[in-house]
Write a protein that holds these residues in place. Structure first.
Motif, PDB file in Angstrom:
ATOM      1  N   ARG A  16       4.387   0.451   2.303  1.00 10.82           N
ATOM      2  CA  ARG A  16       5.044  -0.760   2.809  1.00 10.82           C
ATOM      3  C   ARG A  16       4.191  -2.003   2.577  1.00 10.82           C
ATOM      4  NH1 ARG A  16       9.374   0.134   6.629  1.00 10.82           N
ATOM      5  NH2 ARG A  16       8.827  -1.860   7.541  1.00 10.82           N
ATOM      6  N   ALA A  17       2.865  -1.887   2.757  1.00 11.78           N
ATOM      7  CA  ALA A  17       1.971  -3.023   2.519  1.00 11.78           C
ATOM      8  C   ALA A  17       1.987  -3.402   1.039  1.00 11.78           C
ATOM      9  CB  ALA A  17       0.560  -2.682   2.978  1.00 11.78           C
ATOM     10  N   PHE A  18       1.968  -2.402   0.158  1.00 13.90           N
ATOM     11  CA  PHE A  18       2.018  -2.673  -1.278  1.00 13.90           C
ATOM     12  C   PHE A  18       3.306  -3.395  -1.640  1.00 13.90           C
ATOM     13  CE2 PHE A  18       3.414  -1.455  -5.509  1.00 13.90           C
ATOM     14  CZ  PHE A  18       2.358  -1.920  -6.268  1.00 13.90           C
ATOM     15  N   ARG A  20       5.251  -5.239   0.308  1.00 15.10           N
ATOM     16  CA  ARG A  20       5.248  -6.610   0.843  1.00 15.10           C
ATOM     17  C   ARG A  20       4.445  -7.566  -0.039  1.00 15.10           C
ATOM     18  NH1 ARG A  20       4.922  -4.215   5.956  1.00 15.10           N
ATOM     19  NH2 ARG A  20       2.653  -4.258   5.862  1.00 15.10           N
ATOM     20  N   GLU A  21       3.336  -7.100  -0.568  1.00 11.47           N
ATOM     21  CA  GLU A  21       2.464  -7.972  -1.351  1.00 11.47           C
ATOM     22  C   GLU A  21       2.901  -8.134  -2.803  1.00 11.47           C
ATOM     23  OE1 GLU A  21      -1.382  -6.259  -0.974  1.00 11.47           O
ATOM     24  OE2 GLU A  21      -1.461  -6.589   1.195  1.00 11.47           O
ATOM     25  N   ASN A  22       3.486  -7.102  -3.408  1.00 10.53           N
ATOM     26  CA  ASN A  22       3.716  -7.099  -4.852  1.00 10.53           C
ATOM     27  C   ASN A  22       5.172  -7.080  -5.276  1.00 10.53           C
ATOM     28  OD1 ASN A  22       0.876  -6.921  -5.540  1.00 10.53           O
ATOM     29  ND2 ASN A  22       0.979  -4.881  -4.655  1.00 10.53           N
ATOM     30  N   HIS A  23       6.114  -7.217  -4.367  1.00 10.03           N
ATOM     31  CA  HIS A  23       7.525  -7.153  -4.728  1.00 10.03           C
ATOM     32  C   HIS A  23       7.893  -8.338  -5.620  1.00 10.03           C
ATOM     33  CE1 HIS A  23      11.876  -6.858  -4.374  1.00 10.03           C
ATOM     34  NE2 HIS A  23      11.657  -5.601  -4.033  1.00 10.03           N
ATOM     35  N   VAL A  26       8.951 -11.757  -4.164  1.00  7.39           N
ATOM     36  CA  VAL A  26       7.957 -12.653  -3.569  1.00  7.39           C
ATOM     37  C   VAL A  26       6.921 -13.094  -4.602  1.00  7.39           C
ATOM     38  CG1 VAL A  26       8.215 -11.811  -1.213  1.00  7.39           C
ATOM     39  CG2 VAL A  26       6.569 -10.716  -2.733  1.00  7.39           C
ATOM     40  N   GLY A  28       5.752 -11.192  -7.387  1.00 11.44           N
ATOM     41  CA  GLY A  28       4.966 -10.148  -8.041  1.00 11.44           C
ATOM     42  C   GLY A  28       5.483  -9.826  -9.429  1.00 11.44           C
ATOM     43  N   PHE A  33       4.625  -3.818 -10.325  1.00 10.87           N
ATOM     44  CA  PHE A  33       5.223  -3.307  -9.085  1.00 10.87           C
ATOM     45  C   PHE A  33       5.764  -1.899  -9.293  1.00 10.87           C
ATOM     46  CE2 PHE A  33       9.060  -2.789  -6.447  1.00 10.87           C
ATOM     47  CZ  PHE A  33       8.464  -2.798  -5.205  1.00 10.87           C
TER      48      PHE A  33
END
Length: 81
Positions: A16-18, A20-23, A26, A28, A33
């Motif tokens: 989930r953290a990955f 959120r950061e790399n989608h 947003v 990424g 991804f």
């Protein structure tokens, strides 16, 4: 019949953290991804937990049971904090 598969909370948290950061939505990189998500998913073992098989009643008894359960759940306080 329902089969419940439990995931390791740390693995799920990392995925989930990955995301959120790399989608890509947003900002990424889509290729990075997809590659990172495939790597995280390949690293987890989905079948390490015991499999729980739940028998559900059918017919009118099963329907009444589901209605009773739904009404009981509606009376419980929310699980969200």
């Amino acid at each position: 019949m329902m089969v419940a598969v439990h995931q390791d909370p740390d693995t799920r948290r990392a995925i989930r953290a990955f995301v959120r950061e790399n989608h890509p939505d947003v900002g990424g990189d889509p290729e990075a991804f997809a590659a990172g998500l495939a790597e995280l998913r390949a690293g987890r073992d989905r079948y390490d937990a015991p499999i729980e098989v739940v028998h559900r009643q059918r017919g009118i008894r099963g329907l009444l049971r589901r209605i009773r359960d739904r009404r009981a759940r509606r009376k419980q306080p929310p699980r969200v904090r």
